[in-house]
Design a protein around this motif. Structure first.
Motif, short mmCIF file in Angstrom:
data_model
loop_
_atom_site.label_atom_id
_atom_site.label_comp_id
_atom_site.label_asym_id
_atom_site.label_seq_id
_atom_site.Cartn_x
_atom_site.Cartn_y
_atom_site.Cartn_z
N LEU A 26 -89.85 -1.27 -12.93
CA LEU A 26 -89.94 -1.97 -11.67
C LEU A 26 -91.38 -2.44 -11.48
O LEU A 26 -92.29 -2.00 -12.17
N THR A 27 -91.54 -3.38 -10.57
CA THR A 27 -92.86 -3.91 -10.27
C THR A 27 -93.32 -3.33 -8.94
O THR A 27 -92.57 -3.31 -7.97
N VAL A 28 -94.57 -2.85 -8.94
CA VAL A 28 -95.15 -2.27 -7.73
C VAL A 28 -96.50 -2.94 -7.48
O VAL A 28 -97.10 -3.52 -8.38
N ARG A 29 -96.96 -2.84 -6.26
CA ARG A 29 -98.26 -3.39 -5.88
C ARG A 29 -99.27 -2.25 -5.83
O ARG A 29 -99.07 -1.26 -5.13
N VAL A 30 -100.34 -2.39 -6.62
CA VAL A 30 -101.40 -1.39 -6.65
C VAL A 30 -102.72 -2.11 -6.39
O VAL A 30 -103.09 -3.00 -7.14
N ALA A 31 -103.38 -1.74 -5.30
CA ALA A 31 -104.65 -2.36 -4.91
C ALA A 31 -104.50 -3.88 -4.82
O ALA A 31 -105.39 -4.64 -5.21
N GLY A 32 -103.34 -4.35 -4.35
CA GLY A 32 -103.11 -5.77 -4.16
C GLY A 32 -102.66 -6.52 -5.40
O GLY A 32 -102.41 -7.72 -5.35
N ALA A 34 -99.85 -6.86 -8.54
CA ALA A 34 -98.50 -6.48 -8.97
C ALA A 34 -98.55 -6.03 -10.43
O ALA A 34 -99.06 -6.75 -11.29
N VAL A 35 -98.05 -4.83 -10.68
CA VAL A 35 -98.02 -4.28 -12.03
C VAL A 35 -96.63 -3.74 -12.34
O VAL A 35 -95.92 -3.30 -11.45
#
Length: 67
Positions: A26-32, A34-35
């Motif tokens: 899945l794709t998540v947002r880390v520190a703004g 998307a990873v």
């Protein structure tokens, strides 16, 4: 019990436990940013809940998909 036999026993147990887990991407947002990440869980809804707990519910960009 010898140290090597305990290690072997723990390794075999870990293999047996992990056979029910599946991989979900899945794709998540880390520190703004998307990873893509991979979560190990039994089902897609469990992977989503785990990701929500780890990354925050507002940081989930895509739904988990089995890989």
């Amino acid at each position: 019990m010898h140290k090597w036999s305990l290690t072997l026993l723990l390794s075999e147990t870990a293999i047996a436990i992990n056979t029910c887990m599946k991989q979900y991407q899945l794709t998540v947002r880390v520190a703004g940013i998307a990873v893509n990440t991979v979560i190990h869980a039994e089902r897609a809804d469990a992977a989503l809940r785990l990701a929500q707990h780890v990354y925050g519910a507002g940081n989930i960009v895509s739904q988990p998909r089995a890989i």
